[in-house]
Enzyme design. Structure first.
Site, PDB file in Angstrom:
ATOM      1  N   HIS A 138      12.323   1.377   5.742  1.00 24.11           N
ATOM      2  CA  HIS A 138      12.470   1.166   7.179  1.00 24.11           C
ATOM      3  C   HIS A 138      12.313  -0.319   7.529  1.00 24.11           C
ATOM      4  O   HIS A 138      13.064  -0.854   8.333  1.00 24.11           O
ATOM      5  CB  HIS A 138      11.444   2.008   7.938  1.00 24.11           C
ATOM      6  CG  HIS A 138      10.020   1.837   7.483  1.00 24.11           C
ATOM      7  ND1 HIS A 138       9.628   1.987   6.167  1.00 24.11           N
ATOM      8  CD2 HIS A 138       8.883   1.518   8.160  1.00 24.11           C
ATOM      9  CE1 HIS A 138       8.331   1.773   6.072  1.00 24.11           C
ATOM     10  NE2 HIS A 138       7.852   1.480   7.270  1.00 24.11           N
ATOM     11  N   ARG A 139      11.341  -0.999   6.899  1.00 23.63           N
ATOM     12  CA  ARG A 139      11.137  -2.421   7.196  1.00 23.63           C
ATOM     13  C   ARG A 139      12.309  -3.254   6.680  1.00 23.63           C
ATOM     14  O   ARG A 139      12.769  -4.176   7.340  1.00 23.63           O
ATOM     15  CB  ARG A 139       9.818  -2.936   6.623  1.00 23.63           C
ATOM     16  CG  ARG A 139       9.546  -4.380   7.093  1.00 23.63           C
ATOM     17  CD  ARG A 139       8.178  -4.915   6.714  1.00 23.63           C
ATOM     18  NE  ARG A 139       7.151  -4.344   7.546  1.00 23.63           N
ATOM     19  CZ  ARG A 139       6.151  -3.578   7.101  1.00 23.63           C
ATOM     20  NH1 ARG A 139       6.033  -3.318   5.821  1.00 23.63           N
ATOM     21  NH2 ARG A 139       5.257  -3.095   7.917  1.00 23.63           N
ATOM     22  N   SER A 173       1.262 -11.656  12.097  1.00 20.40           N
ATOM     23  CA  SER A 173       0.506 -10.976  11.049  1.00 20.40           C
ATOM     24  C   SER A 173      -0.238 -12.006  10.220  1.00 20.40           C
ATOM     25  O   SER A 173       0.229 -13.135  10.064  1.00 20.40           O
ATOM     26  CB  SER A 173       1.453 -10.191  10.140  1.00 20.40           C
ATOM     27  OG  SER A 173       0.744  -9.609   9.071  1.00 20.40           O
ATOM     28  N   LYS A 174      -1.402 -11.593   9.703  1.00 26.33           N
ATOM     29  CA  LYS A 174      -2.140 -12.441   8.762  1.00 26.33           C
ATOM     30  C   LYS A 174      -1.988 -11.895   7.347  1.00 26.33           C
ATOM     31  O   LYS A 174      -2.569 -12.400   6.405  1.00 26.33           O
ATOM     32  CB  LYS A 174      -3.622 -12.504   9.165  1.00 26.33           C
ATOM     33  CG  LYS A 174      -3.833 -13.268  10.469  1.00 26.33           C
ATOM     34  CD  LYS A 174      -5.290 -13.356  10.855  1.00 26.33           C
ATOM     35  CE  LYS A 174      -5.443 -14.123  12.162  1.00 26.33           C
ATOM     36  NZ  LYS A 174      -6.807 -14.131  12.661  1.00 26.33           N
ATOM     37  N   ASP A 189       6.008  -3.287  14.401  1.00 22.13           N
ATOM     38  CA  ASP A 189       5.110  -2.140  14.421  1.00 22.13           C
ATOM     39  C   ASP A 189       5.852  -1.026  13.712  1.00 22.13           C
ATOM     40  O   ASP A 189       7.065  -0.865  13.883  1.00 22.13           O
ATOM     41  CB  ASP A 189       4.718  -1.725  15.840  1.00 22.13           C
ATOM     42  CG  ASP A 189       3.459  -0.846  15.835  1.00 22.13           C
ATOM     43  OD1 ASP A 189       2.539  -1.137  15.054  1.00 22.13           O
ATOM     44  OD2 ASP A 189       3.399   0.134  16.590  1.00 22.13           O
ATOM     45  N   SER A 190       5.143  -0.320  12.885  1.00 23.91           N
ATOM     46  CA  SER A 190       5.811   0.718  12.107  1.00 23.91           C
ATOM     47  C   SER A 190       4.837   1.818  11.733  1.00 23.91           C
ATOM     48  O   SER A 190       3.624   1.653  11.828  1.00 23.91           O
ATOM     49  CB  SER A 190       6.427   0.110  10.842  1.00 23.91           C
ATOM     50  OG  SER A 190       5.439  -0.580  10.098  1.00 23.91           O
ATOM     51  N   ALA A 214      -0.405 -11.719   4.106  1.00 25.85           N
ATOM     52  CA  ALA A 214       0.438 -12.650   3.337  1.00 25.85           C
ATOM     53  C   ALA A 214       1.668 -11.966   2.754  1.00 25.85           C
ATOM     54  O   ALA A 214       2.761 -12.548   2.736  1.00 25.85           O
ATOM     55  CB  ALA A 214      -0.388 -13.290   2.225  1.00 25.85           C
ATOM     56  N   GLY A 245      -0.329   3.322   1.659  1.00 22.62           N
ATOM     57  CA  GLY A 245      -0.233   4.211   2.821  1.00 22.62           C
ATOM     58  C   GLY A 245       0.213   5.604   2.430  1.00 22.62           C
ATOM     59  O   GLY A 245      -0.333   6.213   1.506  1.00 22.62           O
ATOM     60  N   ASP A 287       3.060   6.414   1.116  1.00 25.25           N
ATOM     61  CA  ASP A 287       4.128   6.379   0.101  1.00 25.25           C
ATOM     62  C   ASP A 287       4.044   7.495  -0.955  1.00 25.25           C
ATOM     63  O   ASP A 287       5.069   8.063  -1.316  1.00 25.25           O
ATOM     64  CB  ASP A 287       4.173   5.014  -0.602  1.00 25.25           C
ATOM     65  CG  ASP A 287       4.715   3.904   0.296  1.00 25.25           C
ATOM     66  OD1 ASP A 287       5.103   4.196   1.448  1.00 25.25           O
ATOM     67  OD2 ASP A 287       4.741   2.739  -0.151  1.00 25.25           O
TER      68      ASP A 287
END
Length: 198
Positions: free
Chosen positions: A181-182, A8-9, A70-71, A11, A154, A156
Site C-alpha cells: 500500500h505504501r 516522521s522520525k 497515515d496507514s 529513519a 505489524g 504482516d
C-alpha cells in the site's frame, strides 16, 4: 530544489520515501533533523484526515513543505477495524504481538472467505502556501488464523496475499515494496509531485 520535510522520525520510512522521490528536484529532510518539533495530534476519523492533520501541522511548525502519511489495516468482517487504531489496537503501548493477538481473538469463528482485508496508505503533501496534494495506495488480502513468516512487521505475518500464496512476512522487502500500500501511494504521489514541481 524544493525542501520537503517528511513527517516522521522513523529513519526507515524516511529512506523509503526519499528513494521513491529521488528522481524529483527535491531535498528530503527528516523531522529528526529539525530538533525539538512538537508532535501533531492525530485525531482524524480516517487515514486521509490524519495524513492531512500531520502535513498541515508540520508545514506550519517548520515553515517548510511537508509530506505525511497515515496507514493501517482495514478488516471487512470487523467493519474496517483496526483502521486508524492499527498501531495501538490492543492499547496505547501495545506490541505487534499484542495487536495481532487481539485481531485473531476478534476474528475467532469468522469463516475464511469472510476474512478479507486491506492495508491502506494515504500520503498528504502540504506546501508552504498551503497547496495540498494527496494520494493513496491499497494492498488487498486476507487475514489468516495463525501467523506465517519471520519478515516484515505489524500485521504482516497474518496478512495473506492469495495471488502469491504467501503472507507479507514471507516475501522479500523488494517484493513487498512492489505490491504494498505504501509503495503504491508513493508511486502515485511521486507522479503528482513531478507535475506540480514543473
Amino acid at each position: 530544489m524544493k525542501e520537503i520535510v517528511i513527517a516522521s522520525k522513523n529513519a526507515g520510512k524516511v529512506a523509503e520515501i526519499a528513494a521513491a522521490l529521488q528522481h524529483l528536484p527535491v531535498r528530503i529532510v527528516s523531522l529528526a533533523e529539525l530538533g525539538d518539533v512538537p508532535e501533531a495530534v492525530e485525531n482524524g476519523a480516517d487515514f486521509s484526515e490524519n495524513a492531512l492533520i500531520k502535513a498541515r501541522f508540520y508545514a506550519a511548525s517548520t515553515g517548510k513543505a511537508c509530506l505525511a502519511d497515515d496507514s493501517g489495516l482495514e478488516v471487512d468482517a470487523l467493519g474496517g477495524e483496526p483502521g486508524v487504531y492499527s498501531a495501538r489496537y490492543a492499547g496505547e503501548t501495545a506490541t505487534d504481538a499484542q495487536n495481532n493477538a487481539k485481531l485473531l481473538t476478534k476474528l475467532k469463528g469468522v469463516a475464511d472467505e469472510k476474512r478479507t482485508a486491506r492495508f491502506r496508505c494515504v500520503l498528504a503533501f502540504v506546501d508552504t502556501d498551503k497547496q495540498t496534494i494527496t494520494a493513496q495506495g491499497v494492498c488487498e488480502g486476507e487475514i489468516l488464523a495463525a501467523a506465517r513468516g519471520a519478515g516484515g512487521f505489524g500485521y504482516d505475518p497474518l496478512f495473506y496475499i492469495p495471488a502469491l500464496g504467501q503472507t507479507l512476512a514471507e516475501i522479500s522487502i523488494a517484493e513487498k515494496n512492489t505490491i504494498s500500500h505504501r509503495g503504491a501511494a508513493l508511486r502515485n504521489i511521486a507522479e503528482k509531485l513531478a507535475g506540480y514541481l514543473q
